[in-house]
Write a protein that holds these residues in place. Structure first.
Motif, PDB file in Angstrom:
ATOM      1  N   GLY A  96       0.637  -1.131  -0.002  1.00 39.72           N
ATOM      2  CA  GLY A  96      -0.166  -0.049  -0.016  1.00 39.72           C
ATOM      3  C   GLY A  96       0.724   1.246  -0.053  1.00 39.72           C
ATOM      4  N   LYS A  97       2.087   1.148   0.082  1.00 41.13           N
ATOM      5  CA  LYS A  97       2.963   2.358   0.017  1.00 41.13           C
ATOM      6  C   LYS A  97       3.251   2.846  -1.339  1.00 41.13           C
ATOM      7  CE  LYS A  97       3.768   1.624   4.346  1.00 41.13           C
ATOM      8  NZ  LYS A  97       3.210   2.777   5.362  1.00 41.13           N
ATOM      9  N   PRO A  98       3.243   4.193  -1.627  1.00 42.73           N
ATOM     10  CA  PRO A  98       3.776   4.815  -2.891  1.00 42.73           C
ATOM     11  C   PRO A  98       4.948   4.569  -3.379  1.00 42.73           C
ATOM     12  CG  PRO A  98       3.545   6.448  -1.193  1.00 42.73           C
ATOM     13  CD  PRO A  98       3.029   5.158  -0.377  1.00 42.73           C
ATOM     14  N   ALA A  99       5.238   4.220  -4.621  1.00 45.20           N
ATOM     15  CA  ALA A  99       6.649   4.088  -5.220  1.00 45.20           C
ATOM     16  C   ALA A  99       7.122   5.504  -5.253  1.00 45.20           C
ATOM     17  CB  ALA A  99       6.587   3.663  -6.603  1.00 45.20           C
ATOM     18  N   VAL A 100       8.590   5.603  -4.913  1.00 42.39           N
ATOM     19  CA  VAL A 100       9.394   6.703  -4.778  1.00 42.39           C
ATOM     20  C   VAL A 100      10.378   6.633  -6.076  1.00 42.39           C
ATOM     21  CG1 VAL A 100      11.048   8.263  -3.592  1.00 42.39           C
ATOM     22  CG2 VAL A 100       9.072   6.719  -2.295  1.00 42.39           C
ATOM     23  N   MET A 101      11.000   5.582  -6.392  1.00 38.49           N
ATOM     24  CA  MET A 101      11.969   5.392  -7.523  1.00 38.49           C
ATOM     25  C   MET A 101      11.900   3.973  -8.227  1.00 38.49           C
ATOM     26  SD  MET A 101      16.026   6.032  -7.086  1.00 38.49           S
ATOM     27  CE  MET A 101      15.867   7.623  -6.550  1.00 38.49           C
ATOM     28  N   VAL A 102      12.373   3.874  -9.252  1.00 34.46           N
ATOM     29  CA  VAL A 102      12.428   2.534  -9.953  1.00 34.46           C
ATOM     30  C   VAL A 102      13.568   2.498 -10.892  1.00 34.46           C
ATOM     31  CG1 VAL A 102      11.003   3.263 -12.012  1.00 34.46           C
ATOM     32  CG2 VAL A 102      10.722   0.946 -11.367  1.00 34.46           C
ATOM     33  N   ALA A 103      14.017   1.221 -10.816  1.00 28.81           N
ATOM     34  CA  ALA A 103      15.206   0.989 -11.521  1.00 28.81           C
ATOM     35  C   ALA A 103      15.020  -0.545 -12.389  1.00 28.81           C
ATOM     36  CB  ALA A 103      16.672   0.767 -10.977  1.00 28.81           C
ATOM     37  N   CYS A 104      15.571  -0.471 -13.597  1.00 30.15           N
ATOM     38  CA  CYS A 104      15.318  -1.774 -14.440  1.00 30.15           C
ATOM     39  C   CYS A 104      16.776  -2.292 -14.716  1.00 30.15           C
ATOM     40  CB  CYS A 104      14.535  -1.363 -15.586  1.00 30.15           C
ATOM     41  SG  CYS A 104      12.818  -0.921 -15.387  1.00 30.15           S
ATOM     42  N   GLY A 105      16.923  -3.591 -14.676  1.00 31.99           N
ATOM     43  CA  GLY A 105      17.924  -4.357 -15.352  1.00 31.99           C
ATOM     44  C   GLY A 105      17.683  -4.981 -16.496  1.00 31.99           C
ATOM     45  N   ASN A 106      18.613  -5.938 -17.187  1.00 26.25           N
ATOM     46  CA  ASN A 106      18.070  -6.578 -18.137  1.00 26.25           C
ATOM     47  C   ASN A 106      16.677  -7.323 -18.009  1.00 26.25           C
ATOM     48  OD1 ASN A 106      20.030  -5.909 -19.658  1.00 26.25           O
ATOM     49  ND2 ASN A 106      21.108  -7.649 -19.254  1.00 26.25           N
ATOM     50  N   PHE A 107      16.670  -8.304 -16.952  1.00 27.29           N
ATOM     51  CA  PHE A 107      15.407  -9.010 -16.729  1.00 27.29           C
ATOM     52  C   PHE A 107      14.929  -8.643 -15.637  1.00 27.29           C
ATOM     53  CE2 PHE A 107      17.696 -10.926 -20.156  1.00 27.29           C
ATOM     54  CZ  PHE A 107      16.827 -10.830 -21.292  1.00 27.29           C
ATOM     55  N   HIS A 108      14.788  -7.731 -14.701  1.00 28.48           N
ATOM     56  CA  HIS A 108      14.508  -7.557 -13.524  1.00 28.48           C
ATOM     57  C   HIS A 108      14.013  -6.031 -12.992  1.00 28.48           C
ATOM     58  CE1 HIS A 108      18.795  -6.580 -13.091  1.00 28.48           C
ATOM     59  NE2 HIS A 108      18.381  -5.840 -11.810  1.00 28.48           N
ATOM     60  N   THR A 109      13.242  -5.821 -12.240  1.00 35.27           N
ATOM     61  CA  THR A 109      12.958  -4.325 -11.917  1.00 35.27           C
ATOM     62  C   THR A 109      12.984  -4.276 -10.193  1.00 35.27           C
ATOM     63  OG1 THR A 109      11.222  -4.227 -13.863  1.00 35.27           O
ATOM     64  CG2 THR A 109      11.065  -2.624 -11.864  1.00 35.27           C
ATOM     65  N   LEU A 110      13.347  -2.930  -9.944  1.00 32.38           N
ATOM     66  CA  LEU A 110      13.490  -2.822  -8.465  1.00 32.38           C
ATOM     67  C   LEU A 110      12.699  -1.555  -8.281  1.00 32.38           C
ATOM     68  CD1 LEU A 110      17.379  -2.995  -7.889  1.00 32.38           C
ATOM     69  CD2 LEU A 110      15.904  -4.828  -7.319  1.00 32.38           C
TER      70      LEU A 110
END
Length: 125
Positions: free
Chosen positions: A101-115
């Motif tokens: 339920g928490k809002p996203a602050v930042m996102v990062a993507c690699g070849n086949f993954h997401t943080l």
């Protein structure tokens, strides 16, 4: 803000629109097609106030001003976060409930993954 994947680019403009161009084979441009795009094209989404975008090999993820996430492109590794391996050729909402339920602050993507960094901590797809 701009992000580059493998043979494609996505940007967020100051008004919060997403634009994309390059290779579109896996739907990574978010234009609801797998065609290549030689010039920047606006990605249609009901969420008009994007604040960040990240790109992986063949996928992209955007963050709205409310902290919601949209993902699109190749999903064969589960990197889109929808609980399946499907490819999505247009931005698809990831609900905040996936992240406690928490809002996203930042996102990062690699070849086949997401943080995803939320107000409550770090999550991975």
């Amino acid at each position: 803000m701009a992000a580059c994947g493998r043979n494609f680019t996505v940007v967020v403009t100051e008004p919060g629109d997403i634009w994309a161009w390059g290779r579109g084979r896996a739907g990574q441009l978010g234009l609801n097609t797998s065609e290549n795009q030689l010039l920047p094209a606006r990605v249609n989404t009901t969420y008009r106030c994007m604040v960040m975008v990240a790109a992986g090999c063949h996928h992209a993820v955007g963050v709205t001003s409310e902290g919601t996430l949209l993902s699109w492109g190749a999903g064969a590794g589960g990197q889109l976060g929808h609980g399946d391996l499907e490819t999505r050729s247009r931005p698809t909402l990831l609900g905040k409930e996936l992240f406690g339920g928490k809002p996203a602050v930042m996102v990062a993507c690699g070849n086949f993954h997401t943080l995803v960094l939320t107000a409550g901590g770090l999550w991975t797809c």
